[in-house]
Write an enzyme that holds these catalytic residues in place. Structure first.
Site, short mmCIF file in Angstrom:
data_model
loop_
_atom_site.label_atom_id
_atom_site.label_comp_id
_atom_site.label_asym_id
_atom_site.label_seq_id
_atom_site.Cartn_x
_atom_site.Cartn_y
_atom_site.Cartn_z
CD GLU A 1 8.32 45.10 -42.64
OE1 GLU A 1 9.03 45.96 -42.13
OE2 GLU A 1 7.34 45.38 -43.38
N GLY B 1 2.88 45.50 -41.44
CA GLY B 1 1.62 45.37 -42.16
C GLY B 1 1.32 46.64 -42.90
CD GLU C 1 2.73 45.61 -45.91
OE1 GLU C 1 3.78 45.73 -45.25
OE2 GLU C 1 2.13 46.57 -46.41
CD GLU D 1 14.98 50.30 -34.06
OE1 GLU D 1 16.08 49.74 -34.23
OE2 GLU D 1 14.71 50.98 -33.06
#
Lengths: 303, 303
Positions: A93, A73, A89, A142
């Site tokens: 991601e 986020g 986001e 990560e």
DNA sequence: CGAATAGTGTCTGTGAGACATTATCGT
DNA sequence: ACGATAATGTCTCACAGACACTATTCG
């Protein structure tokens, strides 16, 4: 009423009511609950289902909650809508777009974030697993898929408690929580208040109130899978009905009768020309979603 | 385990040195959708229902949208939770507490407010009508109940349009909107995009995107009245089943069969010792809500 | 042929919908 | 007695649940 017109009164009222920090603004973030369903690794947890529900988490590399796991986020930019921030986001991601996403809830407790006042709007996204390589953002070391499981521990007339476990695919990181829902009446409606307690022995924890968000998302998912076609988003274009049934069973946490499941699903799908063959049993028919299908019950959504 | 302490130190230093001014922040407000159900004034609109759904609106006395109608609401203070802000606004406007309230949706388009970036979290509250005197807040010249009606105009395979009217009790202020829901697929789920057009001839309008909020709240209310006990919040402690049925019919916008309605409702209520008498027909039994009643389907809610 | 899983047929109970009938007041 | 609305009885039908059965591949 008549002294409303007197400027002095208005000014005085203004000064009385004015609080200097009244217009101090909170920060606003989005938090993404990105779910997928994947084949369960054999041998391990002997759940009866062939698939597992997974959620994407990142390892925080900055304080607060440095080294803890968190939902991906970030801050909502001043010139982008909240939904755009959520899509951004999601793309950052997972590098995928055009997947199912819905607003979940807005979290506004004062001390959610130890730095400062932060309000977070949570979004839930459902993505198919294959061909998806999670990317760690710049605030994370990560991004990893975690298996999520919630199983009931006990229930009585006043409350119900469950075990909510979040475990990395390789089994290295395990986080367990006891979730207790206390039944309450609010006005005339039965509702409940949720409390979450980390299990002693967690080496890593979930940052902020993110475990609450995961819990709420699981409940929402469970509810919606029954009356929407939301589950199709977790699979690819073509799928078999046994696969789809496994997805349903994984989300609902219980087995379903094959015949009944198919009766319910068949109107929503179209048979394709393909069959999965070379399996040690009868070949399996591939289906795809039927775009003509329209269920009376659809969700109210704002774009 | 030992770097726990190290991490703790880093976090402490981080928090001390943290300067929260890095990003420009939006303002955050709450907007309240306060509904009630009231006896329809006779003679007027010849709807078939004896009751009408009403919503509390204020007349804005400051720009932007000065003199327009708006939902009551206000800024979230930096030291209060969003929910507390919503309760505060509810109390300020109606002087009542402890009523049903739920978070509806968070509105985050960039240009919602012409002044600046404002994100609004909307809450829906359901209150009984009697003994409630709306109070105009300091940003409003008055607070008035408005009759809300939504009736379908036409429906085809790609969209559905409805007439949404918001009219003051005395009939002096009338605002009409055409609401069109365009069916769309998002991922694999059928959903829709909503567009709203004010009717030419409105002398007053609803400020901001508040008509969108009202529309969403109506849909939510319609959905939830079918599978929760939410409607009881619109009545007082004791009520008759015909009254309750009228509330349901008003929200759903259609008539219900009395016998079927009672079969559904009876397990949720307890007969009281009182009857409404001196009516030109068989006396009417008063009931109250049965707190023991527990429906399997309850809503996930965060406190 | 047997193991394994895909896929179908059918009985039953529950509950919503539609409608008919009875009950009890005031006038 | 009559008008009016409360309150109840009952038939039907759709659908979910439970379970038994058939089908088709591999080895």
């Amino acid at each position: 009423m008549k002294d409303r017109n007197q400027t002095g009164t208005i000014e005085r009222e203004f000064l009385i009511n004015y609080k200097p920090d009244r217009y101090e603004r909170p920060s606003v973030t989005v938090d993404m609950l990105i779910f997928t369903v994947d084949d369960a690794k054999l041998g391990k947890s002997k759940g009866t289902f062939g698939k597992e529900l997974k959620i994407l988490l990142i390892k925080r590399k900055k304080p607060p909650f440095m080294e803890d796991m968190a939902l991906p986020g970030g801050f909502v930019n001043i010139e982008e809508s909240i939904q755009d921030a959520a899509y951004r986001e999601l793309k950052e991601e997972t590098n995928i777009e055009n997947v199912y996403m819905e607003q979940l809830y807005t979290w506004g407790e004062v001390n959610r974030d130890p730095r400062m006042r932060v309000i977070s709007v949570s979004y839930m996204a459902l993505v198919p697993k294959e061909g998806l390589r999670p990317i760690a953002g710049d605030d994370a070391s990560e991004a990893i898929w975690f298996v999520v499981k919630k199983r009931d521990l006990m229930e009585c007339s006043t409350n119900k408690s469950s075990m909510l476990s979040v475990e990395s695919e390789d089994g290295c990181i395990k986080m367990g929580y006891i979730v207790t829902e206390y039944y309450e009446r609010k006005g005339f409606v039965n509702t409940f208040r949720t409390e979450v307690e980390p299990i002693s022995g967690n080496e890593t924890n979930l940052a902020f109130d993110h475990i609450h968000m995961i819990n709420m998302a699981l409940e929402r998912l469970k509810n919606k899978v029954e009356y929407t076609q939301i589950a199709f988003n977790l699979l690819h274009e073509e799928f078999t009905l046994p696969e789809l049934q496994q997805v349903y069973e994984t989300i609902l946490g219980r087995t379903l009768y094959k015949a009944n499941f198919r009766k319910k699903i068949l109107p929503m799908v179209i048979k394709t020309d393909n069959k999965k063959t070379n399996v040690a049993h009868r070949p399996v028919q591939y289906y795809k979603f039927n775009p003509e299908y329209y269920a009376g019950e659809i969700d109210y959504k704002e774009e």
